[in-house]
Motif scaffolding. Structure first.
Motif, PDB file in Angstrom:
ATOM      1  N   VAL A  42       0.835  -1.203   0.000  1.00  0.00           N
ATOM      2  CA  VAL A  42       0.000   0.000   0.000  1.00  0.00           C
ATOM      3  C   VAL A  42       0.871   1.254   0.000  1.00  0.00           C
ATOM      4  O   VAL A  42       0.619   2.200  -0.763  1.00  0.00           O
ATOM      5  CB  VAL A  42      -0.968  -0.012   1.210  1.00  0.00           C
ATOM      6  N   VAL A  43       1.920   1.274   0.827  1.00  0.00           N
ATOM      7  CA  VAL A  43       2.800   2.441   0.889  1.00  0.00           C
ATOM      8  C   VAL A  43       3.516   2.644  -0.443  1.00  0.00           C
ATOM      9  O   VAL A  43       3.622   3.775  -0.938  1.00  0.00           O
ATOM     10  CB  VAL A  43       3.813   2.305   2.042  1.00  0.00           C
ATOM     11  N   VAL A  45       2.573   1.684  -3.489  1.00  0.00           N
ATOM     12  CA  VAL A  45       1.617   2.166  -4.498  1.00  0.00           C
ATOM     13  C   VAL A  45       1.297   3.637  -4.243  1.00  0.00           C
ATOM     14  O   VAL A  45       1.263   4.442  -5.184  1.00  0.00           O
ATOM     15  CB  VAL A  45       0.338   1.300  -4.499  1.00  0.00           C
ATOM     16  N   TRP A  46       1.090   4.003  -2.985  1.00  0.00           N
ATOM     17  CA  TRP A  46       0.798   5.403  -2.665  1.00  0.00           C
ATOM     18  C   TRP A  46       1.952   6.332  -3.076  1.00  0.00           C
ATOM     19  O   TRP A  46       1.726   7.401  -3.624  1.00  0.00           O
ATOM     20  CB  TRP A  46       0.494   5.547  -1.186  1.00  0.00           C
ATOM     21  N   MET A  47       3.173   5.884  -2.795  1.00  0.00           N
ATOM     22  CA  MET A  47       4.333   6.700  -3.155  1.00  0.00           C
ATOM     23  C   MET A  47       4.436   6.852  -4.675  1.00  0.00           C
ATOM     24  O   MET A  47       4.792   7.919  -5.178  1.00  0.00           O
ATOM     25  CB  MET A  47       5.614   6.090  -2.589  1.00  0.00           C
ATOM     26  N   VAL A  49       1.898   6.678  -6.860  1.00  0.00           N
ATOM     27  CA  VAL A  49       0.770   7.488  -7.341  1.00  0.00           C
ATOM     28  C   VAL A  49       1.007   8.964  -7.068  1.00  0.00           C
ATOM     29  O   VAL A  49       0.650   9.816  -7.893  1.00  0.00           O
ATOM     30  CB  VAL A  49      -0.551   7.001  -6.682  1.00  0.00           C
ATOM     31  N   THR A  50       1.620   9.273  -5.941  1.00  0.00           N
ATOM     32  CA  THR A  50       1.866  10.674  -5.598  1.00  0.00           C
ATOM     33  C   THR A  50       3.194  11.185  -6.135  1.00  0.00           C
ATOM     34  O   THR A  50       3.618  12.284  -5.784  1.00  0.00           O
ATOM     35  CB  THR A  50       1.815  10.865  -4.067  1.00  0.00           C
TER      36      THR A  50
END
Length: 82
Positions: A42-43, A45-47, A49-50
């Protein structure tokens, strides 16, 4: 006075419980690694995406997944839980 304490134990006495317990310990470790693999996924993918640097998180995820794979392979050699 020593009674039962002087009798020799049969080879392997008590080892069945030890093997089953070690299998349960492997299950706990596999669950722990699986949880952290999900968190790192999750971390990461979040990194991504941002648009932040995610290489360190991705390498941590890779290491966790490799450890998880190794633990699952080792667990297969142990007896099932009862």
């Amino acid at each position: 006075m020593t009674g039962d304490a002087s009798r020799a134990r049969a080879p392997g006495a008590g080892s069945t419980r030890r093997r089953v317990r070690s299998g349960e310990d492997f299950d706990i470790i596999i669950g722990f690694l699986g949880f952290w693999a999900l968190v790192l996924l999750v971390v990461t993918v979040w990194m991504e995406v941002t648009a932040q640097p995610a290489l360190g998180w991705a390498l941590g995820l890779l290491a966790t997944l490799l450890a998880l794979y190794g633990m699952i392979r080792l667990r297969r050699k142990l007896p099932d839980r009862r």
